[in-house]
Design an enzyme around this catalytic site. Structure first.
Site, PDB file in Angstrom:
ATOM      1  N   HIS A 198      18.706  -4.135 -13.240  1.00  0.00           N
ATOM      2  CA  HIS A 198      17.401  -4.100 -12.519  1.00  0.00           C
ATOM      3  C   HIS A 198      16.686  -5.431 -12.882  1.00  0.00           C
ATOM      4  CE1 HIS A 198      14.302  -1.719 -10.455  1.00  0.00           C
ATOM      5  NE2 HIS A 198      13.330  -2.557 -11.113  1.00  0.00           N
TER       6      HIS A 198
ATOM      7  N   ASP B 125       5.635   5.852  -9.563  1.00  0.00           N
ATOM      8  CA  ASP B 125       6.045   4.343  -9.153  1.00  0.00           C
ATOM      9  C   ASP B 125       6.197   4.163  -7.570  1.00  0.00           C
ATOM     10  OD1 ASP B 125       6.652   1.918 -10.138  1.00  0.00           O
ATOM     11  OD2 ASP B 125       8.611   2.511  -9.224  1.00  0.00           O
TER      12      ASP B 125
ATOM     13  N   LYS C 175      11.774   4.215 -13.356  1.00  0.00           N
ATOM     14  CA  LYS C 175      13.141   4.521 -12.285  1.00  0.00           C
ATOM     15  C   LYS C 175      14.385   4.375 -13.012  1.00  0.00           C
ATOM     16  CE  LYS C 175      11.779   0.840  -9.669  1.00  0.00           C
ATOM     17  NZ  LYS C 175      10.086   0.379  -9.965  1.00  0.00           N
TER      18      LYS C 175
ATOM     19  N   ARG D  67       0.342  -1.785  -6.019  1.00  0.00           N
ATOM     20  CA  ARG D  67       0.436  -3.118  -6.583  1.00  0.00           C
ATOM     21  C   ARG D  67       0.776  -4.407  -5.662  1.00  0.00           C
ATOM     22  NH1 ARG D  67       4.398  -2.351 -10.616  1.00  0.00           N
ATOM     23  NH2 ARG D  67       4.111  -4.349 -11.484  1.00  0.00           N
TER      24      ARG D  67
HETATM   25  N1  URA Z   1      10.485  -4.365 -10.371  1.00  0.00           N
HETATM   26  C1  URA Z   1      10.085  -3.263 -10.494  1.00  0.00           C
HETATM   27  O1  URA Z   1      10.707  -1.962 -10.155  1.00  0.00           O
HETATM   28  N2  URA Z   1       8.797  -3.084 -10.919  1.00  0.00           N
HETATM   29  C2  URA Z   1       7.872  -4.195 -11.325  1.00  0.00           C
HETATM   30  O2  URA Z   1       6.864  -3.908 -11.465  1.00  0.00           O
HETATM   31  C3  URA Z   1       8.653  -5.405 -10.925  1.00  0.00           C
HETATM   32  C4  URA Z   1       9.899  -5.444 -10.707  1.00  0.00           C
END
Ligand code: URA
Length: 434
Positions: A82, A161, A187, A168
């Site tokens: 990620h 999320d 996640k 966001r």
């Molecule tokens: N990737 C994500 O999944 N969330 C974030 O806040 C920043 C990058």
């Protein structure tokens, strides 16, 4: 509890209890707390921050907002990667099928564009038909069948999320260590991976441009992973300029197709192979990351990674013929060029400015319900450190509206600097935390 009191407490720099955090997130998902209250809460967190206990409570609540997938029925190590977010950062599309072609299981839950950075889901959806909204049953089935699956947050997996991320993106509340940690970890834990490689970006195009903050984030991601019993490695990589040459959803898929077919793109290939090497290492297939890096390139050269990508696209409903015909596909209606105003060396190619230009072109969102233009974007012809003559082409700008191209050009003009002396070389791989 009263949501206004919780917002006020954080606004005034107070510490929230895990009960308050749980109340706020759960009631937001129930519709009892509104988008404007959540936006105010996020802005308060942005300015006041959260301590470790609050960050952990937020992460845990966000994980528990949905299900945690049990992948124990698959006999093999599951490793994911990620990124904390960058411009032109398309490595997920290359290294997920690549690691799967090495015999590692890759369960990947990604996000959409966030702030000025691009998102894997938007890139995947630029492939007609590609479905990133699989049920948990289909998610498990595709992973068991192919060794790789790529989806987004759903109503079942990391739903908090999914909702908060979208907010966001359009409320300038991306760049905060606690919010990023909770977003990523919710996640990664929900998806059921055993081990995670984090690509923590550093530089103007990173979600945390301050180098020290990015290092703290890297440590936090690794330590929170361990708390949840996961192995983790954080690779800190340069994001002072865009990664690779293409920026924009479909343009980035095209660059991945090129790379998967053996083309080398200096910075993109290097970052991709180190991250893939770390995944192969965590998957127990090699003795260290550098051996994994070599294997990654061999698997690309053998065509196996490309083959796996095509299988994945087909399995998730994508139109494989579209990928096969990618060299003949049309571009957006309007093309503009950005040329060097003087000769010299490129001493600045600020990723943040290019990311903002891409949003002007329609590659990202300014409002939560904005529709993306998948084809628009920027193709770089020069990079940091390159020598240029006056009028040399620095980049092409593509969109469906010439006014958008002009707006993008103004951003790019501010993002690029040409000076007589060659600039110092920049390290691509800044550090690796194991
Ligand atoms: N990737 C994500 O999944 N969330 C974030 O806040 C920043 C990058």
């Amino acid at each position: 509890m009263n949501p206004v009191e919780i917002i006020r407490a954080k606004r005034d720099g107070g510490k929230l209890s895990s009960e308050q955090i749980k109340f706020f997130i759960d009631n937001y998902l129930e519709g009892e707390i509104t988008d404007y209250q959540m936006s105010a809460f996020l802005m308060a967190v942005f300015f006041r921050g959260m301590n470790d206990d609050e960050t952990f409570a937020l992460t845990e609540t966000m994980i528990k907002s949905g299900k945690v997938v049990d992948l124990s029925f698959i006999n093999g190590i599951k490793v994911d990667k990620h990124s904390t977010g960058g411009v032109g950062d398309k490595t997920s599309l290359i290294l997920a099928p690549l690691a799967a072609a090495c015999g590692i299981y890759v369960p990947m839950i990604s996000g959409r564009g966030l702030g000025h950075t691009g998102g894997t889901l938007d890139k995947l959806e630029s492939i007609p038909g590609f479905n990133v909204n699989l049920s948990i049953e289909d998610y498990k089935r595709v992973l068991a069948k192919l060794g790789v699956v790529m989806i987004g947050q759903t109503a079942e997996l990391a739903p908090a999320d999914k909702r908060i991320y979208a907010l966001r993106d359009v409320t300038a509340t991306v760049n905060n260590i606690s919010l990023i940690t909770a977003s990523i970890m919710s996640k990664k834990i929900a998806e059921g991976a055993d081990a995670i490689v984090f690509d923590v970006k550093i530089g103007s195009g990173a979600n945390l441009p301050d180098e020290e903050e990015s290092k703290i984030l890297a440590k936090k991601l690794v330590s929170v992973s361990r708390k949840f019993g996961k192995k983790a490695i954080a690779v800190l990589t340069d994001m002072s300029q865009p990664l690779g040459n293409n920026i924009g959803n479909w343009l980035e898929v095209e660059e991945c197709l090129e790379l998967l077919n053996g083309v080398k793109v200096d910075d993109l290939s290097k970052v991709n192979n180190v991250l893939a090497g770390a995944m192969i290492y965590l998957g127990g297939k090699v003795k260290d990351i550098s051996e994994g890096e070599k294997i990654a390139q061999e698997i690309i050269d053998s065509g196996k990674a490309f083959g796996k990508f095509l299988e994945l696209v087909k399995e998730q409903g994508g139109y494989v013929e579209y990928l096969n015909a990618y060299k003949k596909l049309k571009r957006p209606e309007f093309k503009s060029e950005f040329r060097a105003l003087s000769g010299g060396f490129i001493t600045k190619m600020e990723a943040h400015g290019f990311g903002m230009a891409a949003i002007d072109l329609g590659c990202g969102r300014k409002k939560a319900d904005d529709k993306i233009n998948f084809l628009s974007g920027i193709v770089l012809k020069k990079k940091y450190g390159d020598k240029v003559l006056k009028d040399d082409l620095i980049c092409e700008i593509w969109s469906d509206d010439i006014a958008k191209n002009e707006a993008g050009k103004i951003r790019i003009n501010d993002a690029v600097k040409i000076e007589p002396e060659a600039p110092p070389k920049k390290e691509l791989i800044i550090d690796i935390l194991e």
